[in-house]
Design a protein around this motif. Structure first.
Motif, PDB file in Angstrom:
ATOM      1  N   GLY A   6      55.138  35.022  44.709  1.00 24.00           N
ATOM      2  CA  GLY A   6      55.275  33.578  44.581  1.00 24.00           C
ATOM      3  C   GLY A   6      54.936  32.847  45.867  1.00 24.00           C
ATOM      4  N   THR A   7      55.206  33.488  46.997  1.00 29.74           N
ATOM      5  CA  THR A   7      54.907  32.878  48.296  1.00 29.74           C
ATOM      6  C   THR A   7      53.405  32.849  48.559  1.00 29.74           C
TER       7      THR A   7
ATOM      8  N   PRO B 139      48.140  31.050  54.917  1.00 27.93           N
ATOM      9  CA  PRO B 139      46.687  30.914  54.760  1.00 27.93           C
ATOM     10  C   PRO B 139      46.125  31.519  53.485  1.00 27.93           C
ATOM     11  N   LEU B 140      46.880  32.384  52.798  1.00 26.70           N
ATOM     12  CA  LEU B 140      46.327  33.009  51.594  1.00 26.70           C
ATOM     13  C   LEU B 140      46.191  31.980  50.461  1.00 26.70           C
ATOM     14  N   ARG B 141      47.325  31.379  50.070  1.00 31.68           N
ATOM     15  CA  ARG B 141      47.321  30.339  49.031  1.00 31.68           C
ATOM     16  C   ARG B 141      46.393  30.738  47.875  1.00 31.68           C
ATOM     17  N   LEU B 142      46.753  31.824  47.219  1.00 30.87           N
ATOM     18  CA  LEU B 142      45.869  32.421  46.225  1.00 30.87           C
ATOM     19  C   LEU B 142      45.706  31.582  44.966  1.00 30.87           C
TER      20      LEU B 142
ATOM     21  N   PRO C 164      42.994  35.709  41.097  1.00 31.04           N
ATOM     22  CA  PRO C 164      44.275  36.084  41.723  1.00 31.04           C
ATOM     23  C   PRO C 164      45.443  35.230  41.239  1.00 31.04           C
ATOM     24  N   ALA C 165      45.191  33.954  40.953  1.00 31.97           N
ATOM     25  CA  ALA C 165      46.272  33.070  40.509  1.00 31.97           C
ATOM     26  C   ALA C 165      46.861  33.529  39.175  1.00 31.97           C
TER      27      ALA C 165
ATOM     28  N   ALA D 275      48.878  30.977  32.483  1.00 34.35           N
ATOM     29  CA  ALA D 275      48.302  30.803  33.816  1.00 34.35           C
ATOM     30  C   ALA D 275      46.965  30.069  33.777  1.00 34.35           C
ATOM     31  N   ILE D 276      46.156  30.321  32.753  1.00 29.82           N
ATOM     32  CA  ILE D 276      44.843  29.669  32.712  1.00 29.82           C
ATOM     33  C   ILE D 276      44.896  28.308  32.022  1.00 29.82           C
TER      34      ILE D 276
END
Length: 383
Positions: free
Chosen positions: A209-210, A216-219, A225-226, A275-276
């Protein structure tokens, strides 16, 4: 929003970020068809009205934000732009109630199924421990959705202005205190009650979740990846973790059963669809902030149909699973219930297409995706 702006008082138009006139343009205008004393009085009233603008500006911006939110997107929680400004109300919205419902239903269904299959092992003395486990899951859920709001505040100002951080009902500092407190409370509960394996799984969920939200990742910026993170956390970790913890509490050895195998696979696929499709109402803000999603790349219609196709395939596989393990499942209930849910999905899809994939229709469609998700856990207990 256009009609709202054009029909608003002029000072309201100045403060609203969607207005078409600037303060300079409006204050420079004067009535043209008046003369003498009438002209002087009108001019004085006009200037007096606009001198009050700085004192009214903050209040009018809030009204504008609420009007924009209620007319554009009410969110899956059913918020309609008429919320209280109290801390409790802001905290409740901060927790994203529609995700809380999913967590409670999922946890309750998995635990109930284990208990129904092991009636002799039930120990009501474990109820307080079970409730502590649910609290820990809700803390983890709150941390994940909360930290996302902290780092998505600019996006939410466009897509979800009803959320408390974007709306200014919670300051960033308060939001940080809340998310860190939720994470610490959840980890403490799990570590002191559920052993190393469950603690590791819980920590993994917090970590995913982080990196989903935090630089810097912010996937979340990347479509694949999200959705993999969301599917893993809500699909695998939640169901497997709760199932494993329940059997351990009942002093039963871990073993895969057809039921938990089914619900884990089914919900993982369903979480992928969530998610999508969750980005369907958010295209405007995502594009403005360079967030790459399936919706921004493929378009609303294509992603909606993709999600529908995946869910229909999920329902078909549920029927196949029922016949394959016919000695374990209640086949008529399992097949009939999923057929009914598939019909509901098709009806909602038809309604979405008939509405022309407008934002209001897409929001309603996404809310129904969550309703179908909730329904699956109710079916799971009966099959």
């Amino acid at each position: 929003m256009l009609l709202l702006t054009l029909n608003a008082p002029r000072s309201f138009q100045v403060s609203c970020p969607h207005a078409f006139r600037s303060a300079h343009t409006i204050t420079s205008q004067r009535p043209r068809s008046v003369s003498g004393l009438q002209h002087k009085v009108t001019q004085q009233q006009y200037i007096q009205q606009h001198l009050q603008l700085p004192r009214q500006q903050q209040q009018q911006r809030l009204i504008c934000s609420q009007a924009s939110a209620s007319s554009a997107y009410s969110g899956p929680d059913g918020w309609s732009g008429d919320s209280s400004s109290s801390f409790l109300s802001a905290f409740w919205r901060f927790l994203r109630p529609h995700t809380i419902r999913g967590t409670i239903l999922g946890t309750s269904a998995v635990v109930t199924k284990v208990l129904l299959n092991n009636l002799d092992a039930i120990d009501w003395g474990l109820l307080p421990r079970a409730l502590m486990g649910l609290v820990a899951l809700l803390c983890g859920n709150g941390y994940i959705v909360g930290i996302n709001q902290i780092y998505d505040v600019d996006i939410d100002a466009v897509n979800k202005p009803f959320l408390p951080v974007a709306a200014g009902d919670l300051s960033p500092g308060t939001a940080w205190v809340l998310v860190l407190g939720l994470a610490a409370a959840g980890l403490s509960i799990v570590a002191t009650n559920f052993g190393n394996l469950i603690t590791a799984l819980y920590g993994c969920g917090l970590f995913l979740g982080t990196i989903y939200s935090v630089p810097p990742l912010r996937l979340k910026r990347f479509a694949v990846p999200a959705f993999l993170i969301i599917a893993t956390v809500r699909g695998f970790l939640l169901n497997f973790g709760v199932y494993s913890a329940t059997r351990a509490a009942l002093q039963l050895p871990f073993e895969w059963s057809p039921a938990i195998l089914f619900i884990t696979c089914f919900v993982t696929m369903f979480a992928t669809v969530i998610a999508i499709t969750k980005d369907l109402p958010d295209i405007e803000g995502d594009r403005a902030n360079n967030i790459s999603t399936f919706a921004t790349r493929l378009g609303v219609k294509n992603v909606s149909l993709l999600g529908v196709g995946m869910l229909l395939m999920n329902y078909v596989m549920a029927g196949v699973f029922a016949f394959k393990y016919s000695s374990y499942f209640n086949v008529p209930v399992m097949v009939g219930a999923h057929a009914l849910l598939a019909v509901v999905l098709l009806l909602r899809t038809t309604k979405l297409a008939a509405a022309g994939y407008t934002q209001a229709a897409v929001t309603s469609f996404y809310r129904w995706i969550w309703n179908l998700f909730y329904s699956e856990y109710l079916v799971y207990v009966l099959i």
